[in-house]
Write an enzyme that holds these catalytic residues in place. Structure first.
Site, short mmCIF file in Angstrom:
data_model
loop_
_atom_site.label_atom_id
_atom_site.label_comp_id
_atom_site.label_asym_id
_atom_site.label_seq_id
_atom_site.Cartn_x
_atom_site.Cartn_y
_atom_site.Cartn_z
N TYR A 1 28.62 -23.33 2.81
CA TYR A 1 27.82 -22.30 3.46
C TYR A 1 26.84 -21.76 2.42
O TYR A 1 27.24 -21.06 1.49
CB TYR A 1 28.74 -21.21 3.99
CG TYR A 1 28.10 -20.13 4.84
CD1 TYR A 1 26.73 -20.12 5.10
CD2 TYR A 1 28.86 -19.13 5.40
CE1 TYR A 1 26.16 -19.13 5.88
CE2 TYR A 1 28.30 -18.12 6.19
CZ TYR A 1 26.94 -18.14 6.42
OH TYR A 1 26.38 -17.15 7.19
N LYS B 1 25.76 -25.63 5.68
CA LYS B 1 25.23 -24.64 6.61
C LYS B 1 24.06 -23.97 5.92
O LYS B 1 24.24 -23.24 4.95
CB LYS B 1 26.29 -23.62 7.01
CG LYS B 1 25.76 -22.57 8.00
CD LYS B 1 26.80 -21.51 8.33
CE LYS B 1 26.20 -20.43 9.23
NZ LYS B 1 27.16 -19.33 9.49
#
Length: 308
Positions: free
Chosen positions: A136, A164
């Protein structure tokens, strides 16, 4: 189950009862709506899932409930957001033991690790599990940027498979693609940049407002990937005021309130979070009600063939 890292992955909200316990019937109701809309993966215990407020037992229960609800149709991922490498490894192994299909992994929390420390943290977790991992990358909220040089070191970990992308810099997708080709899948992670991310080559989306509006979110993804840009853009422009609720410090409360209005959630949050009140509550309700009043008629998007 193989995680393909394509399609829409809701960062699903955690449902609570009035007594601050897990509301599994409501959680499962929402998840069934997501499945019907055409999501291709699920993330539990993310920021929207109030990760830091959940106990180990609650995470295990949410994994179990998710697996029972989706069967073998889509992968279920657990988010890992911890302060120590030791605890992150323990959480990853717990997720694998209880049947999760993959992980979303944040950098170390609270302590702003150096690039070297962050890379070693990611490697240690990746080497401690066989589960596929999506990193992330969100320096805006978590103050650590996963750079191209860091990814170059992490590419040796075969189970680190996706990113992400939440840097808010849409050109970062092109930089990663130029450097690594298809080595890392990219999922757009900011609702207000979802269409832009897809047009720049993102393979999927990790979305927030999908929790309340799953059909519209999946439709945008499918239309964009099929090259039907004008149709996607029309829905996306309608969606923008709602999407801006996702880039707000009270995004959890905002999105849970939207779920109430679409009939698939409740406002209950876990303290120290509290329900919206006063002027801000009125503002959010107006956004939701105005959007519902102009909600677009969607094309038959579920059978759209995605361009390779």
């Amino acid at each position: 189950m193989k995680v393909t890292w394509t399609g829409v992955y809701p960062a699903i909200t955690t449902k609570f009862t009035d007594n601050d316990e897990l509301d599994l019937p409501l959680f499962e109701k929402n998840l069934k709506f997501q499945l019907e809309a055409g999501i291709e993966g699920l993330i539990i215990g993310g920021t929207l899932g109030e990760a830091t407020a959940l106990t180990d037992e609650e995470k295990k229960t949410l994994i179990k409930s998710s697996l029972e609800t989706v069967g073998h149709t889509i992968p279920v991922l657990l988010n890992i957001a911890e302060q120590t490498t030791k605890e992150a490894i323990r959480q990853a192994q717990m997720a694998e033991e209880h049947g999760a299909h993959g992980l979303m992994l944040l950098p170390p929390m609270r302590y702003k690790a150096t690039d070297y420390e962050t890379v070693e943290y990611f490697k240690a977790v990746a080497n401690a599990t066989s589960l596929p991992i999506m990193l992330y990358n969100n320096p805006v909220d978590y103050k650590i940027l996963i750079t191209i040089d860091m990814l170059d070191e992490l590419k040796e970990c075969s189970n680190i498979q996706a990113i992400k992308e939440s840097t808010r810099d849409i050109t970062n997708i092109t930089r990663v693609k130029n450097k690594f080709g298809d080595r890392f899948k990219i999922l757009g992670g900011v609702d207000t940049l979802a269409l832009e991310a897809l047009l720049m080559g993102a393979d999927g989306l990790v979305a927030g407002l999908v929790c309340a509006f799953p059909e519209e979110t999946v439709a945008i993804y499918k239309l964009a990937k099929a090259g039907r840009i004008e149709e996607a853009l029309k829905i996306y422009r309608w969606f923008m005021p709602l999407s801006e609720l996702d880039i707000d410090p009270q995004l959890v409360q905002n999105i849970k309130l939207a779920e109430v209005y679409t009939g698939i959630g409740s406002e209950n949050v876990r303290a120290p979070r509290l329900k919206l009140r006063g002027k801000r509550r009125e503002e959010v309700i107006k956004v939701i009600e105005d959007s519902l009043a102009t909600r677009p008629t969607l094309p038959e998007y579920k059978e759209i063939e995605i361009l390779s």
